[in-house]
Design a protein around this motif. Structure first.
Motif, PDB file in Angstrom:
ATOM      1  N   VAL A 257      -9.479   4.239   5.231  1.00  0.00           N
ATOM      2  CA  VAL A 257      -8.673   4.214   4.001  1.00  0.00           C
ATOM      3  C   VAL A 257      -8.065   5.595   3.758  1.00  0.00           C
ATOM      4  O   VAL A 257      -8.776   6.597   3.749  1.00  0.00           O
ATOM      5  CB  VAL A 257      -9.536   3.812   2.776  1.00  0.00           C
ATOM      6  CG1 VAL A 257      -8.693   3.810   1.508  1.00  0.00           C
ATOM      7  CG2 VAL A 257     -10.170   2.449   2.992  1.00  0.00           C
ATOM      8  N   ASP A 258      -6.750   5.637   3.592  1.00  0.00           N
ATOM      9  CA  ASP A 258      -6.075   6.877   3.191  1.00  0.00           C
ATOM     10  C   ASP A 258      -5.998   6.957   1.672  1.00  0.00           C
ATOM     11  O   ASP A 258      -6.329   7.979   1.079  1.00  0.00           O
ATOM     12  CB  ASP A 258      -4.665   6.918   3.802  1.00  0.00           C
ATOM     13  CG  ASP A 258      -3.802   8.009   3.181  1.00  0.00           C
ATOM     14  OD1 ASP A 258      -4.184   9.193   3.283  1.00  0.00           O
ATOM     15  OD2 ASP A 258      -2.752   7.676   2.583  1.00  0.00           O
TER      16      ASP A 258
ATOM     17  N   LEU B 271      -4.244   3.305   8.845  1.00  0.00           N
ATOM     18  CA  LEU B 271      -5.132   3.484   7.694  1.00  0.00           C
ATOM     19  C   LEU B 271      -4.602   2.666   6.522  1.00  0.00           C
ATOM     20  O   LEU B 271      -3.383   2.581   6.320  1.00  0.00           O
ATOM     21  CB  LEU B 271      -5.185   4.952   7.274  1.00  0.00           C
ATOM     22  CG  LEU B 271      -5.767   5.945   8.289  1.00  0.00           C
ATOM     23  CD1 LEU B 271      -5.662   7.372   7.740  1.00  0.00           C
ATOM     24  CD2 LEU B 271      -7.223   5.597   8.611  1.00  0.00           C
ATOM     25  N   LEU B 272      -5.504   2.089   5.749  1.00  0.00           N
ATOM     26  CA  LEU B 272      -5.095   1.402   4.519  1.00  0.00           C
ATOM     27  C   LEU B 272      -4.556   2.439   3.534  1.00  0.00           C
ATOM     28  O   LEU B 272      -5.187   3.471   3.306  1.00  0.00           O
ATOM     29  CB  LEU B 272      -6.292   0.701   3.888  1.00  0.00           C
ATOM     30  CG  LEU B 272      -6.697  -0.625   4.519  1.00  0.00           C
ATOM     31  CD1 LEU B 272      -8.167  -0.918   4.265  1.00  0.00           C
ATOM     32  CD2 LEU B 272      -5.821  -1.752   3.980  1.00  0.00           C
ATOM     33  N   SER B 273      -3.373   2.179   2.965  1.00  0.00           N
ATOM     34  CA  SER B 273      -2.811   3.139   2.014  1.00  0.00           C
ATOM     35  C   SER B 273      -1.747   2.477   1.153  1.00  0.00           C
ATOM     36  O   SER B 273      -1.012   1.608   1.601  1.00  0.00           O
ATOM     37  CB  SER B 273      -2.192   4.333   2.743  1.00  0.00           C
ATOM     38  OG  SER B 273      -1.646   5.245   1.799  1.00  0.00           O
TER      39      SER B 273
ATOM     40  N   HIS C 286       3.588  -0.530   3.917  1.00  0.00           N
ATOM     41  CA  HIS C 286       3.367  -1.042   5.271  1.00  0.00           C
ATOM     42  C   HIS C 286       1.969  -0.683   5.765  1.00  0.00           C
ATOM     43  O   HIS C 286       1.678  -0.781   6.945  1.00  0.00           O
ATOM     44  CB  HIS C 286       4.433  -0.499   6.222  1.00  0.00           C
ATOM     45  CG  HIS C 286       5.757  -1.197   6.109  1.00  0.00           C
ATOM     46  ND1 HIS C 286       6.301  -1.560   4.899  1.00  0.00           N
ATOM     47  CD2 HIS C 286       6.651  -1.606   7.059  1.00  0.00           C
ATOM     48  CE1 HIS C 286       7.472  -2.165   5.106  1.00  0.00           C
ATOM     49  NE2 HIS C 286       7.706  -2.205   6.408  1.00  0.00           N
ATOM     50  N   SER C 287       1.119  -0.243   4.829  1.00  0.00           N
ATOM     51  CA  SER C 287      -0.256   0.104   5.182  1.00  0.00           C
ATOM     52  C   SER C 287      -1.243  -0.699   4.351  1.00  0.00           C
ATOM     53  O   SER C 287      -2.336  -0.244   4.039  1.00  0.00           O
ATOM     54  CB  SER C 287      -0.474   1.612   4.968  1.00  0.00           C
ATOM     55  OG  SER C 287       0.446   2.342   5.764  1.00  0.00           O
ATOM     56  N   GLY C 288      -0.822  -1.897   3.983  1.00  0.00           N
ATOM     57  CA  GLY C 288      -1.677  -2.820   3.241  1.00  0.00           C
ATOM     58  C   GLY C 288      -2.045  -4.006   4.112  1.00  0.00           C
ATOM     59  O   GLY C 288      -1.441  -4.228   5.170  1.00  0.00           O
ATOM     60  N   PRO C 289      -3.018  -4.795   3.672  1.00  0.00           N
ATOM     61  CA  PRO C 289      -3.495  -5.902   4.499  1.00  0.00           C
ATOM     62  C   PRO C 289      -2.463  -7.007   4.683  1.00  0.00           C
ATOM     63  O   PRO C 289      -1.628  -7.256   3.806  1.00  0.00           O
ATOM     64  CB  PRO C 289      -4.683  -6.465   3.710  1.00  0.00           C
ATOM     65  CG  PRO C 289      -4.983  -5.473   2.663  1.00  0.00           C
ATOM     66  CD  PRO C 289      -3.740  -4.700   2.404  1.00  0.00           C
ATOM     67  N   LEU C 290      -2.554  -7.644   5.804  1.00  0.00           N
ATOM     68  CA  LEU C 290      -1.854  -8.893   6.045  1.00  0.00           C
ATOM     69  C   LEU C 290      -2.450  -9.924   5.079  1.00  0.00           C
ATOM     70  O   LEU C 290      -3.659 -10.059   4.987  1.00  0.00           O
ATOM     71  CB  LEU C 290      -2.178  -9.295   7.473  1.00  0.00           C
ATOM     72  CG  LEU C 290      -1.461 -10.398   8.172  1.00  0.00           C
ATOM     73  CD1 LEU C 290       0.003 -10.021   8.316  1.00  0.00           C
ATOM     74  CD2 LEU C 290      -2.084 -10.583   9.545  1.00  0.00           C
ATOM     75  N   ALA C 291      -1.585 -10.587   4.319  1.00  0.00           N
ATOM     76  CA  ALA C 291      -2.132 -11.567   3.376  1.00  0.00           C
ATOM     77  C   ALA C 291      -1.342 -12.855   3.441  1.00  0.00           C
ATOM     78  O   ALA C 291      -1.328 -13.641   2.511  1.00  0.00           O
ATOM     79  CB  ALA C 291      -2.109 -11.006   1.958  1.00  0.00           C
TER      80      ALA C 291
ATOM     81  N   ASP D 277       0.624   4.387   0.130  1.00  0.00           N
ATOM     82  CA  ASP D 277       1.767   5.236   0.501  1.00  0.00           C
ATOM     83  C   ASP D 277       2.294   6.022  -0.711  1.00  0.00           C
ATOM     84  O   ASP D 277       1.563   6.262  -1.667  1.00  0.00           O
ATOM     85  CB  ASP D 277       2.851   4.375   1.176  1.00  0.00           C
ATOM     86  CG  ASP D 277       3.695   5.154   2.204  1.00  0.00           C
ATOM     87  OD1 ASP D 277       4.417   6.080   1.799  1.00  0.00           O
ATOM     88  OD2 ASP D 277       3.639   4.834   3.397  1.00  0.00           O
ATOM     89  N   TYR D 278       3.575   6.414  -0.689  1.00  0.00           N
ATOM     90  CA  TYR D 278       4.061   7.319  -1.747  1.00  0.00           C
ATOM     91  C   TYR D 278       3.949   6.686  -3.135  1.00  0.00           C
ATOM     92  O   TYR D 278       3.674   7.368  -4.131  1.00  0.00           O
ATOM     93  CB  TYR D 278       5.502   7.787  -1.467  1.00  0.00           C
ATOM     94  CG  TYR D 278       6.584   6.777  -1.789  1.00  0.00           C
ATOM     95  CD1 TYR D 278       6.996   6.552  -3.106  1.00  0.00           C
ATOM     96  CD2 TYR D 278       7.196   6.030  -0.789  1.00  0.00           C
ATOM     97  CE1 TYR D 278       7.984   5.621  -3.415  1.00  0.00           C
ATOM     98  CE2 TYR D 278       8.178   5.103  -1.088  1.00  0.00           C
ATOM     99  CZ  TYR D 278       8.564   4.900  -2.396  1.00  0.00           C
ATOM    100  OH  TYR D 278       9.517   3.973  -2.702  1.00  0.00           O
ATOM    101  N   ALA D 279       4.155   5.360  -3.202  1.00  0.00           N
ATOM    102  CA  ALA D 279       4.097   4.701  -4.517  1.00  0.00           C
ATOM    103  C   ALA D 279       2.681   4.782  -5.093  1.00  0.00           C
ATOM    104  O   ALA D 279       2.507   4.918  -6.311  1.00  0.00           O
ATOM    105  CB  ALA D 279       4.545   3.253  -4.400  1.00  0.00           C
ATOM    106  N   GLY D 280       1.677   4.710  -4.214  1.00  0.00           N
ATOM    107  CA  GLY D 280       0.294   4.856  -4.656  1.00  0.00           C
ATOM    108  C   GLY D 280       0.011   6.267  -5.137  1.00  0.00           C
ATOM    109  O   GLY D 280      -0.661   6.477  -6.152  1.00  0.00           O
ATOM    110  N   HIS D 281       0.523   7.264  -4.387  1.00  0.00           N
ATOM    111  CA  HIS D 281       0.324   8.659  -4.801  1.00  0.00           C
ATOM    112  C   HIS D 281       0.984   8.920  -6.148  1.00  0.00           C
ATOM    113  O   HIS D 281       0.418   9.613  -7.002  1.00  0.00           O
ATOM    114  CB  HIS D 281       0.877   9.614  -3.745  1.00  0.00           C
ATOM    115  CG  HIS D 281      -0.035   9.777  -2.559  1.00  0.00           C
ATOM    116  ND1 HIS D 281      -1.238  10.445  -2.633  1.00  0.00           N
ATOM    117  CD2 HIS D 281       0.070   9.319  -1.284  1.00  0.00           C
ATOM    118  CE1 HIS D 281      -1.832  10.425  -1.452  1.00  0.00           C
ATOM    119  NE2 HIS D 281      -1.070   9.742  -0.616  1.00  0.00           N
TER     120      HIS D 281
END
Ligand code: ZN
Length: 472
Positions: A64-65, A245-247, A124-129, A249-253
């Motif tokens: 996890v990032d 890594l799960l992340s 693009h670093s989230g789970p396939l759902a 990305d910028y929107a999360g930061h």
């Protein structure tokens, strides 16, 4: 003779000049009828999962990032108008998830479809759902072990439960509030459709291409004036990272930075019309990893939100009215020769079967059914109008709608809303061709062909019609 003070009338005037600004500033803001509630849940899966977004991954996530979240904001204007906004640190929203949330929202909370707005950050670093779509067919089913399949199915089930739970939690948290709108800009998004000298469009930074750098912000303050929630938008792919890594990305930061800056605040990111926009630089540069770049872009976006709030937010009054209806998008048929290229040597049996079925339908003279593209318009009095469109909406839609809807109300355009079916190209992008026009949507024949050139006009016409239906 020296007169230290002016005569009495002048003294009163001076006193008033000194005191008035304080008096105005200190006056308690007028109460508003808004009731707003926020809620958040962590979405990060407990163990390794296959990630969605890049076709070259060959293994499940390696760690996890930055955590992924689902968040909700319920808005109630006190006169029957309400909306629950759900933002998701995920690549997209399937039609199945949307249908599930509509069903459960109606049964449990009496919510009507136009009262629920879903938006995906497109990390693009989230789970396939999405157990039925391209990544699954192309790679996942071929490479995944039974435990990987189980992890993906468990995530999809947890996601459905979490989103419905968030509807209830945000409605239960509703409390008196004031709303304000503000706007600033951030510059790290750049158009990624670069015209090549030999013709065609490549996926590379194109500094001269159209962009939408606006960062719209909706501030929710409690009755005490303190910030309770911040909703902010940006039109850009959430693709600084490219690893495993799960992340978020910028929107999360950006969301995390704002929540750290304003303790107790829920920050919700709404993706704009960033279908043809990428964050640059990305994927690492000399001296900086992609994780460091994502943090920087997040900080830049959070800084734009701070700037917007410092500028001069305008109060947002009700009533809140919303309308949701699809624009029906026709397809242009793929040429028969193009369909024969989908063969067993290069494609999975599912794709080959779709190509054959399409060719047979073309022979019978049948046209594919049009795609319903959800258009959601939310009007907050005469202060703010939000147009949220399904799919990976390219920037032309935002620029055109902001131009055509310009008036007293601020205009906020969101893409990736309610369902993400693939790219939604504009007339210009369809004419130019390239990945967002044809390649991405027909690579695995998820769509039977490119959209017809009037897709943009149909979506924009639907937005205008819905907005007209909401006029008082
Ligand atoms: Zn995309």
């Amino acid at each position: 003779m020296n007169r230290p003070f002016p005569p009495l009338p002048g003294r009163l005037l001076l006193l008033a000049c000194v005191l008035l600004p304080f008096a105005v500033h200190a006056a308690a803001p007028a109460p508003t009828p808004w009731r707003v509630g926020a809620a958040a849940r962590k979405l990060t899966p407990p163990g390794p999962v296959w990630l969605a977004g890049y076709a070259n991954r060959t293994a499940p996530s390696a760690g996890v990032d930055l955590d992924l979240h689902a968040k909700a904001l319920s808005l109630d204007d006190g006169a029957g108008g309400r909306l629950v906004l759900i933002t998701l640190d995920l690549i997209g929203i399937t039609a199945e998830l949307r249908a599930h949330v509509e069903r459960e929202g109606a049964t449990r909370f009496g919510l009507r479809p136009h009262e629920i707005l879903l938006n995906a950050s497109h990390t693009h670093s989230g789970p396939l759902a999405d157990p039925a779509r391209m990544m699954v067919e192309q790679i996942f089913r071929r490479s995944a072990r039974p435990e990987d399949v189980a992890a993906t199915e468990a995530f999809a089930a947890a996601l459905r439960t979490t989103v419905v739970e968030l509807l209830g939690a945000s409605l239960a948290a509703a409390a008196p509030a004031r709303l304000e709108f503000a706007q600033a800009r951030a510059g790290f998004a750049m158009n990624r459709r670069r015209p090549e000298p030999g013709g065609g469009i490549s996926n590379n930074p194109h500094p001269d291409g159209p962009v939408d750098h606006d960062v719209p912000v909706l501030r929710v303050a409690g009755a005490d004036g303190k910030t309770r929630a911040l909703v902010f938008g940006y039109a850009c792919h959430n693709t600084t990272l490219s690893g495993n890594l799960l992340s978020s990305d910028y929107a999360g930061h950006a969301q995390r930075d704002l929540e750290e800056a304003y303790p107790g605040v829920t920050a919700l990111f709404v993706t704009g019309a960033g279908g043809d926009q990428n964050p640059y630089p990305r994927r690492g540069v000399p001296g900086q990893t992609s994780e460091q770049l994502a943090r920087q872009h997040g900080r830049a976006l959070a800084n734009a939100v701070h700037t917007a709030l410092a500028a001069r937010p305008r109060p947002v009054a009700g009533p809140l009215r919303a309308a949701l209806a699809p624009a029906l998008l026709e397809y242009d048929p793929l040429p028969p020769a193009a369909l024969t290229a989908y063969g067993p040597a290069t494609h999975t049996p599912e794709v080959v079967a779709r190509a054959r079925a399409l060719a047979a339908a073309q022979t019978r003279g049948e046209r594919p059914a049009p795609l319903p593209c959800a258009v959601h318009v939310v009007r907050l009095g005469s202060d703010l109008t939000l147009v949220a469109i399904a799919g990976e909406v390219v920037v032309d839609y935002a620029l055109r709608l902001k131009r055509e809807l310009a008036g007293p109300a601020a205009i906020w355009i969101a893409g990736y809303s309610n369902e993400v079916f693939g790219y939604l190209p504009s007339r210009r992008v369809l004419a130019e061709g390239g990945y967002e026009a044809v390649g991405a949507n027909t690579r695995l024949l998820i769509h039977p062909g490119p959209f017809a050139p009037d897709a943009e006009d149909r979506v924009v016409a639907r937005a205008h019609a819905l907005l007209r239906s909401l006029q008082p």
